[in-house]
Design a protein around this motif. Structure first.
Motif, mmCIF file in Angstrom:
data_model
loop_
_atom_site.group_PDB
_atom_site.id
_atom_site.type_symbol
_atom_site.label_atom_id
_atom_site.label_comp_id
_atom_site.label_asym_id
_atom_site.label_seq_id
_atom_site.Cartn_x
_atom_site.Cartn_y
_atom_site.Cartn_z
ATOM 1 N N HIS A 35 0.843 -1.190 0.000
ATOM 2 C CA HIS A 35 0.000 0.000 0.000
ATOM 3 C C HIS A 35 0.885 1.248 0.000
ATOM 4 C CE1 HIS A 35 -2.140 3.365 1.888
ATOM 5 N NE2 HIS A 35 -3.198 2.878 1.271
ATOM 6 N N TRP A 36 0.619 2.140 -0.930
ATOM 7 C CA TRP A 36 1.329 3.425 -1.010
ATOM 8 C C TRP A 36 0.289 4.551 -0.952
ATOM 9 C CZ3 TRP A 36 6.777 3.594 -1.663
ATOM 10 C CH2 TRP A 36 7.363 2.347 -1.869
ATOM 11 N N PHE A 37 0.563 5.573 -0.172
ATOM 12 C CA PHE A 37 -0.336 6.740 -0.134
ATOM 13 C C PHE A 37 -0.223 7.520 -1.438
ATOM 14 C CE2 PHE A 37 0.849 6.193 4.445
ATOM 15 C CZ PHE A 37 -0.375 5.714 4.866
ATOM 16 N N GLU A 38 1.009 7.557 -1.978
ATOM 17 C CA GLU A 38 1.238 8.198 -3.283
ATOM 18 C C GLU A 38 2.193 7.317 -4.076
ATOM 19 O OE1 GLU A 38 2.584 12.282 -3.115
ATOM 20 O OE2 GLU A 38 1.280 12.686 -1.381
ATOM 21 N N PRO A 39 1.938 7.116 -5.380
ATOM 22 C CA PRO A 39 2.824 6.259 -6.173
ATOM 23 C C PRO A 39 4.170 6.949 -6.444
ATOM 24 C CG PRO A 39 1.160 7.259 -7.572
ATOM 25 C CD PRO A 39 0.838 7.676 -6.163
ATOM 26 N N TRP A 40 5.185 6.154 -6.793
ATOM 27 C CA TRP A 40 6.483 6.729 -7.156
ATOM 28 C C TRP A 40 6.454 7.131 -8.625
ATOM 29 C CZ3 TRP A 40 5.271 1.848 -5.668
ATOM 30 C CH2 TRP A 40 5.401 0.813 -6.602
ATOM 31 N N HIS A 41 7.316 8.106 -8.982
ATOM 32 C CA HIS A 41 7.369 8.544 -10.384
ATOM 33 C C HIS A 41 8.591 7.971 -11.091
ATOM 34 C CE1 HIS A 41 10.448 11.506 -9.309
ATOM 35 N NE2 HIS A 41 9.690 11.857 -8.281
ATOM 36 N N LYS A 42 9.527 7.410 -10.307
ATOM 37 C CA LYS A 42 10.711 6.782 -10.909
ATOM 38 C C LYS A 42 11.138 5.642 -10.003
ATOM 39 C CE LYS A 42 15.056 7.932 -13.129
ATOM 40 N NZ LYS A 42 16.150 8.894 -13.270
ATOM 41 N N THR A 43 11.436 4.473 -10.605
ATOM 42 C CA THR A 43 11.729 3.295 -9.778
ATOM 43 C C THR A 43 13.114 3.362 -9.147
ATOM 44 O OG1 THR A 43 10.282 1.983 -11.179
ATOM 45 C CG2 THR A 43 11.778 0.767 -9.752
ATOM 46 N N LEU A 44 14.112 3.823 -9.900
ATOM 47 C CA LEU A 44 15.496 3.742 -9.399
ATOM 48 C C LEU A 44 16.392 4.797 -10.022
ATOM 49 C CD1 LEU A 44 17.851 2.137 -7.948
ATOM 50 C CD2 LEU A 44 17.969 0.705 -9.989
ATOM 51 N N GLU A 45 17.242 5.364 -9.158
ATOM 52 C CA GLU A 45 18.376 6.195 -9.609
ATOM 53 C C GLU A 45 19.583 5.724 -8.835
ATOM 54 O OE1 GLU A 45 17.981 10.386 -8.862
ATOM 55 O OE2 GLU A 45 16.442 10.615 -10.410
ATOM 56 N N TRP A 46 20.709 5.489 -9.490
ATOM 57 C CA TRP A 46 21.844 4.968 -8.725
ATOM 58 C C TRP A 46 23.194 5.175 -9.398
ATOM 59 C CZ3 TRP A 46 25.031 0.508 -9.848
ATOM 60 C CH2 TRP A 46 24.751 -0.100 -11.079
ATOM 61 N N GLU A 47 24.212 5.238 -8.566
ATOM 62 C CA GLU A 47 25.613 5.064 -8.959
ATOM 63 C C GLU A 47 26.372 4.609 -7.711
ATOM 64 O OE1 GLU A 47 27.882 7.177 -7.563
ATOM 65 O OE2 GLU A 47 26.673 8.885 -6.960
ATOM 66 N N PHE A 48 27.355 3.748 -7.933
ATOM 67 C CA PHE A 48 28.083 3.133 -6.821
ATOM 68 C C PHE A 48 29.431 3.821 -6.553
ATOM 69 C CE2 PHE A 48 26.270 -1.524 -6.590
ATOM 70 C CZ PHE A 48 25.130 -1.028 -5.983
ATOM 71 N N TYR A 49 29.593 5.074 -7.000
ATOM 72 C CA TYR A 49 30.892 5.716 -6.825
ATOM 73 C C TYR A 49 30.916 6.609 -5.601
ATOM 74 C CZ TYR A 49 31.633 3.621 -11.318
ATOM 75 O OH TYR A 49 31.736 2.686 -12.311
ATOM 76 N N THR A 50 29.861 7.470 -5.477
ATOM 77 C CA THR A 50 29.900 8.381 -4.314
ATOM 78 C C THR A 50 29.429 7.744 -3.000
ATOM 79 O OG1 THR A 50 27.783 9.368 -4.985
ATOM 80 C CG2 THR A 50 29.799 10.528 -5.600
ATOM 81 N N PRO A 51 28.591 6.767 -2.846
ATOM 82 C CA PRO A 51 27.569 6.231 -3.752
ATOM 83 C C PRO A 51 26.236 6.953 -3.504
ATOM 84 C CG PRO A 51 27.687 4.882 -1.802
ATOM 85 C CD PRO A 51 28.662 6.009 -1.588
ATOM 86 N N SER A 52 25.295 6.772 -4.440
ATOM 87 C CA SER A 52 23.950 7.315 -4.251
ATOM 88 C C SER A 52 22.943 6.336 -4.851
ATOM 89 C CB SER A 52 23.831 8.675 -4.948
ATOM 90 O OG SER A 52 22.489 9.122 -4.902
ATOM 91 N N VAL A 53 22.033 5.855 -3.991
ATOM 92 C CA VAL A 53 21.012 4.898 -4.440
ATOM 93 C C VAL A 53 19.650 5.370 -3.935
ATOM 94 C CG1 VAL A 53 20.186 2.510 -4.283
ATOM 95 C CG2 VAL A 53 22.649 2.966 -4.410
ATOM 96 N N LYS A 54 18.672 5.471 -4.836
ATOM 97 C CA LYS A 54 17.306 5.866 -4.446
ATOM 98 C C LYS A 54 16.312 4.960 -5.151
ATOM 99 C CE LYS A 54 18.525 10.714 -3.828
ATOM 100 N NZ LYS A 54 18.469 12.053 -4.429
ATOM 101 N N TRP A 55 15.378 4.419 -4.370
ATOM 102 C CA TRP A 55 14.348 3.530 -4.915
ATOM 103 C C TRP A 55 12.950 4.143 -4.735
ATOM 104 C CZ3 TRP A 55 14.650 -0.972 -7.630
ATOM 105 C CH2 TRP A 55 15.898 -1.637 -7.668
ATOM 106 N N PHE A 56 12.092 3.892 -5.703
ATOM 107 C CA PHE A 56 10.669 4.271 -5.642
ATOM 108 C C PHE A 56 10.529 5.766 -5.324
ATOM 109 C CE2 PHE A 56 11.206 -0.127 -3.922
ATOM 110 C CZ PHE A 56 10.925 -0.784 -5.108
ATOM 111 N N ILE A 57 11.188 6.552 -6.162
ATOM 112 C CA ILE A 57 11.347 7.992 -5.907
ATOM 113 C C ILE A 57 10.005 8.709 -5.992
ATOM 114 C CG2 ILE A 57 12.502 10.092 -6.720
ATOM 115 C CD1 ILE A 57 14.652 8.007 -7.894
#
Length: 639
Positions: A35-57
């Motif tokens: 259950h989500w109150f609001e849907p995500w607009h993007k599933t994934l953004e990522w890079e493993f260098y700095t690193p930065s990982v975001k899911w269900f944005i």
């Protein structure tokens, strides 16, 4: 029941292939089951260098809505939580989903009443009682970040974690029961706060032992008194998918604990998915994970994973050997436990207690057995399979970490091929690789290398709290573009993974690399041995020698004979090059209260450097260290 169950070997193959070819589509489909109150607009953004990982944005949800609210219509009267106390004569507690929902709402309202709000960090230092699980969920309900500290850590360790997190409150109890002991928990909290924990404004105390404890006016309140002033409804706080859910501190090589950060959306999706599939959970199952909530296993597979699936989860206050070594088996029979998940350390200690304790119980309800915490050695795997599972229950050896949030490599119960001492195959959605020292991927089977993950998964750590550079250095700097697990692994001829130990637990003997877990497994095959721990020490000819600390079932009257048997066992399993140079018989190993062997201490003893052993107060039995130091003085090189 979730629609992402894998129910056959063929389905595993198809699902795994799809998860690699289209990871975002794969996780997108699973996440939509919640259950989500609001849907995500993007599933994934990522890079493993700095690193930065975001899911269900952009997605908004609340993990407790998915654990509790959405089950009320169908499962309101189903048992959510069974609590078995330390003393088998004390009354147990059973809470339905409706009752747990109400208790969580009440505790959440108590938190709000005491000024705790979304984004605040809350330290939880409590025994294994229902209020611990309720407190964790109450924090998540209002968007406060929980940081559970195992209620066995010293005041210094607790203070370090409170200060690092900047916790505004501590949730605790008057005391706790552990086996035959009673421990003053609140006193430890008071000592910790006195060590400069200036951010703490409130301490909420649960009554467990009925002890009179010091209550600081204006800071400390009793939970039972606060509950008189609140209602049973507390709306769940809509949380951004990438908002922090919890911080969990894990030991680092520097000695300073590092706060692993997990976020709401990704952790929720992965915890529910792995629980359902690894254990092949069925609607009527009673699930028992023996881990303390102070560790990641207790977070994911005692609280969140089961509740996300509408399961009945069992929580145990005691220890496996109190009042005797049959306690685990007695509890399994008492509640008809179907799925049992415990640590190799516990299994080995119960092996040493003898078979009579196991044979006194039927264990007929068991369907699935699981192992967690470290690679399970072959002898313990077989004992568990034969004597506990009666050769009809699959034993899944699950590999994962605090940092991964959930099970990564494991057999799927009743579906996958089982091989003792092997974790098995990656779960769909996980892309492990073996790398050589230069960071090149090692292709094919029957190979070994450094275990890394090349694509993000939803429940991976996002950072180490307050120190992102430490996260980068620890997990993403060794091999550019990969998450480095810190483990070495072997992929056998059928593609099954075997974890061969931490890379810092690798011994280089005359240019040959051996994982300590591999040598320990060979030593433990010796019938007289209960448990062992192996470390390297400087050797003038070989570079590193192998030093084995060995616990035997019976006191050793003829050390030369037992030594010879151990060496024979190692030579038979691995070869002469891996035979231990020194063998020390000990009554016990230095372990944390979660059962983790502190090899750092053993390494220092083996090297003859006992001046800087660090803090030993958090060990299960600090006295064992003195005994080991004394015994090491007379250890000779094995002939």
């Amino acid at each position: 029941m979730m629609n992402f169950r894998i129910s056959s070997p063929e389905q595993y193959e198809v699902t795994y292939r799809r998860s690699v070819e289209d990871p975002e589509g794969f996780w997108d489909q699973i996440a939509k089951e919640y259950h989500w109150f609001e849907p995500w607009h993007k599933t994934l953004e990522w890079e493993f260098y700095t690193p930065s990982v975001k899911w269900f944005i952009g997605g908004k949800t609340n993990i407790t809505y998915n654990c509790l609210d959405r089950h009320l219509k169908k499962r309101g009267n189903k048992l959510a939580l069974i609590w078995e106390p330390n003393d088998p004569k004390e009354k147990f507690v059973r809470l339905t989903y409706r009752e747990l929902y109400e208790r969580v709402n009440q505790y959440a309202n108590v938190l709000k009443r005491n000024g705790i709000k979304k984004g605040d960090r809350v330290a939880i230092y409590m025994p294994m009682i229902p209020e611990l699980a309720i407190a964790v969920l109450a924090c998540a309900r209002i968007g406060a970040v929980h940081s559970v500290v195992f209620a066995g850590f010293s005041a210094v360790s607790l203070a370090d974690r409170i200060k690092d997190a900047g916790a505004v409150a501590v949730l605790t109890s008057d005391g706790l029961n552990r086996g035959a002991k009673q421990i003053p928990v609140k006193r430890v909290v008071d000592e910790a706060i006195a060590m400069g924990c200036d951010t703490v404004k409130r301490v909420i105390v649960t009554e467990r032992l009925g002890w009179a404890v010091n209550m600081v006016e204006g800071r400390d309140v009793w939970l039972h008194e606060e509950l008189q002033h609140v209602g049973k409804e507390c709306p769940p706080e809509p949380m951004d998918s990438e908002d922090m859910l919890f911080i969990l501190y894990t030991s680092g090589s520097t000695g300073k604990p590092k706060g692993v950060v997990h976020t709401v959306g990704g952790y929720m999706v992965y915890a529910g998915y792995t629980f359902l599939n690894a254990f092949q959970y069925e609607e009527s199952d009673v699930f028992w994970c023996t881990a303390d909530v102070g560790w990641i296993t207790g977070h994911t597979y005692l609280i969140y994973g089961p509740l996300l699936n509408g399961a009945t989860t069992l929580m145990f206050e005691g220890v496996p050997t109190y009042p005797d070594a049959g306690r685990f088996w007695q509890v399994i029979d008492k509640y008809g436990v179907n799925i049992f998940y415990t640590a190799p350390t516990a299994i080995r200690s119960l092996m040493a207690a003898g078979l009579d304790h196991v044979l006194s119980y039927s264990l007929d309800s068991l369907r699935v057995l699981g192992s967690v915490g470290e690679p399970i050695n072959e002898e313990a795997w077989n004992w568990y399979h034969i004597h506990v599972g009666k050769e009809r229950c699959p034993v899944i050896d699950t590999w994962w970490q605090t940092e991964t949030g959930g099970i990564m490599i494991s057999a799927l119960a009743g579906i996958s091929k089982l091989k003792p001492a092997h974790a098995g195959q990656p779960l769909p959605g996980i892309q492990p690789v073996l790398l050589d020292a230069d960071g090149r991927e090692i292709e094919g089977n029957d190979v070994e290398g450094y275990l890394c993950i090349k694509h993000p998964w939803p429940s991976m750590l996002r950072t180490t709290f307050g120190d992102h550079e430490r996260c980068r250095q620890t997990y993403f700097s060794a091999f550019k573009g990969y998450y480095f697990t810190g483990d070495g692994a072997r992929r056998d001829e059928n593609g099954l993974y075997r974890i061969i130990g931490r890379v810092d637990d690798v011994i280089n003997v005359s240019g040959h690399r051996f994982g300590t877990a591999e040598i320990e497994n060979a030593i433990n095959l010796c019938k007289k041995v209960v448990e062992s721990a192996v470390v390297g020490y400087p050797h003038e000819i070989k570079g590193q020698g192998i030093y084995a600390f060995v616990v035997t079932a019976e006191p050793v009257t003829n050390p030369d004979l037992v030594e010879a048997e151990i060496i024979e066992s190692v030579v038979a399993a691995i070869g002469k090059i891996a035979r231990p140079d020194k063998i020390q018989f000990v009554s016990g190993l230095p372990k944390t209260r979660s059962g983790k062997i502190m090899r750092r201490i053993l390494r220092k003893v083996a090297e003859g450097d006992i001046s800087n052993l660090g803090d030993t107060t958090t060990l299960l039995d600090p006295a064992v260290v003195d005994e080991i130091i004394e015994g090491a003085k007379t250890v000779k090189v094995s002939q």
